[in-house]
Design an enzyme around this catalytic site. Structure first.
Site, short mmCIF file in Angstrom:
data_model
loop_
_atom_site.label_atom_id
_atom_site.label_comp_id
_atom_site.label_asym_id
_atom_site.label_seq_id
_atom_site.Cartn_x
_atom_site.Cartn_y
_atom_site.Cartn_z
N GLY A 75 0.84 -1.59 0.22
CA GLY A 75 0.30 -0.33 0.21
C GLY A 75 0.97 1.75 -0.25
N ASN A 76 0.09 2.24 0.24
CA ASN A 76 1.23 3.34 0.67
C ASN A 76 0.39 4.57 1.09
OD1 ASN A 76 -0.97 5.74 -0.55
ND2 ASN A 76 -0.77 3.89 -2.76
N ARG A 77 1.09 5.20 1.95
CA ARG A 77 0.53 6.74 2.98
C ARG A 77 -0.44 7.37 2.19
NH1 ARG A 77 5.34 9.40 5.07
NH2 ARG A 77 3.81 10.35 6.72
#
Ligand code: CTP
Length: 405
Positions: A209-211
């Protein structure tokens, strides 16, 4: 923001949820609206006028026969100054009066004389809400153009569970904003917004995932709705509440987002591509949880679809939709040069560039410092809230349609 300087008449009727209207009044005032509160006599049995008067810094009107000396014809005055009349909570009794044009107290008289949009947040016992008489009255009001928000499901004052709760203040604020903006710059237009960071599964318990928090995309969905647009929000998982009046299409992966966006675009005039879409996914998704071994683990990653590139291909055909496409460039270096390159490469009408390495601008925070870049211009915006930035972007989108006309 759309509530800044708006005149809101807040009607409060006699239900246990009346105390929650104090919070609504407070949030409206905080957002810069002027609020005139009108209470029914019954409402004053649940909460006194004092908190409303203290928060709104305006006199609270109760019923017709106890008018303040300088407020003769209060129902006419209030009805004419309102940009929106909101009644929260709205009891079955008041709903019945409004549906039938009964004007026997200050609030129902004000409603009858008022031509501004009407927002109703019903709250009552579940069996009352389900009663055919109430349902018919609500249907009559909706048919006449009223915006009805709720009621919500949950624990009722009686202790029973069911539909009848006053919805959260944020949902009522959303309905007020939508009613205020219904004739705004994007009225009649359809907008697709993407938000959040996609999640690419690795096995049943893990993903890449990412932030991204989704805050910018959700703020854009609200701003587009506030400008009168029909909004479809294609969202990767976030912790955020779906804004009132926005159609949510939840997705998880880049592939799901691509398919959902491309199908939604068939009806759309605008695409606002705020999501942080994964560029790579695990080449293989393990059906079972991957167990650790003694050595390192190497993952093989495969490219995902570039959604904006797919949209650009579609738009190469004459008269293809959507008319306006906005991209986002979250960069950590060479911000403007990288963004300008993406504007050209992805055939965008506008790109919003920001430096996500700054602590006040980027992931998870409520503020952003962005530059809006189109073919000819570069507009450096100061640090502002994501809500304000969203409103600025929507203004630019509306002006792109204006220029083409
Ligand atoms: N985007 C997209 N599909 C992808 C990746 C990104 O549509 N698979 C969109 C984003 O939503 C954003 C814009 O493209 O509006 C720019 O995203 P960004 O990740 O900054 O650009 P990339 O094309 O991935 O370029 P790079 O990896 O070189 O930064």
């Amino acid at each position: 923001m759309i509530l800044q300087g708006a005149d809101i008449v807040l009607g409060v009727t006699g239900g246990i949820a009346a105390y929650k209207a104090v919070d609504l009044c407070s949030k409206l005032v905080q957002a810069g609206a002027g609020v005139d509160v009108v209470m029914t006599d019954a409402a004053t049995h649940f909460v006194t006028p004092l908190p409303f008067q203290t928060i709104s810094k305006r006199p609270v009107s109760v019923d017709q026969f106890r008018l303040l000396r300088d407020m003769d014809m209060a129902h006419i005055e209030l009805s004419k100054k309102a940009d929106v009349l909101v009644i929260a909570p709205a009891t079955a009794n008041t709903i019945a009066k409004l549906a039938n044009g009964v004007a026997d107290n200050l609030l129902s008289s004000t409603a009858l004389a008022c031509t501004a949009p009407l927002v109703l947040a019903p709250a009552m016992d579940a069996d009352m809400w389900a009663h055919p008489a109430v349902q018919r009255n609500v249907a009559v009001l909706v048919e006449r153009g009223a915006w009805v928000v709720g009621p919500g499901e949950g624990r009722l004052a009686s202790g029973r569970m069911g539909r009848g709760r006053l919805v959260d203040t944020s949902q009522i604020l959303g309905a007020i904003r939508q009613a205020l903006g219904s004739r705004g710059a994007l009225a009649g237009r359809s907008v697709v917004v993407t938000a959040g960071g996609t999640q690419e599964p690795l096995d049943p318990v893990r993903y890449l995932g990412n932030r991204s928090s989704g805050k910018m995309g959700y703020a854009l969905a609200e701003a587009a709705r506030d400008a009168g647009a029909r909004v479809v929000l294609v969202s990767a998982p976030t912790a955020l509440e779906t804004p009132f009046g926005v159609e949510l299409r939840p997705v998880q992966t880049a592939a799901e987002m691509a398919a959902t966006v491309l199908s939604a675009l068939e009806q759309a005039d605008v695409l606002l591509m705020a999501a942080a879409v994964a560029d790579y996914r695990p080449a293989e998704v393990s059906l079972q949880k991957i167990k650790k071994g003694s050595g390192d683990l190497a993952l093989s990653l495969a490219r995902t679809t570039d959604i904006l590139a797919a949209v650009a291909e579609r738009r190469a055909q004459p008269d293809a939709r959507p008319g306006v496409v906005v991209g986002f460039a979250a960069e950590t270096e060479h911000v403007l040069a990288n963004a300008r390159d993406k504007l050209v490469r992805k055939r965008l009408d506008l790109i919003v560039a920001n430096d996500v390495s700054a602590s006040d601008s980027g992931f998870a925070v409520d503020t952003n410092r962005a530059t809006l870049i189109d073919q000819e211009t570069e507009e450096n915006l100061p640090l502002m809230s994501k809500a304000d930035l969203a409103a600025r972007i929507i203004q630019r989108v509306a002006s792109l349609f204006e220029v083409r006309r």
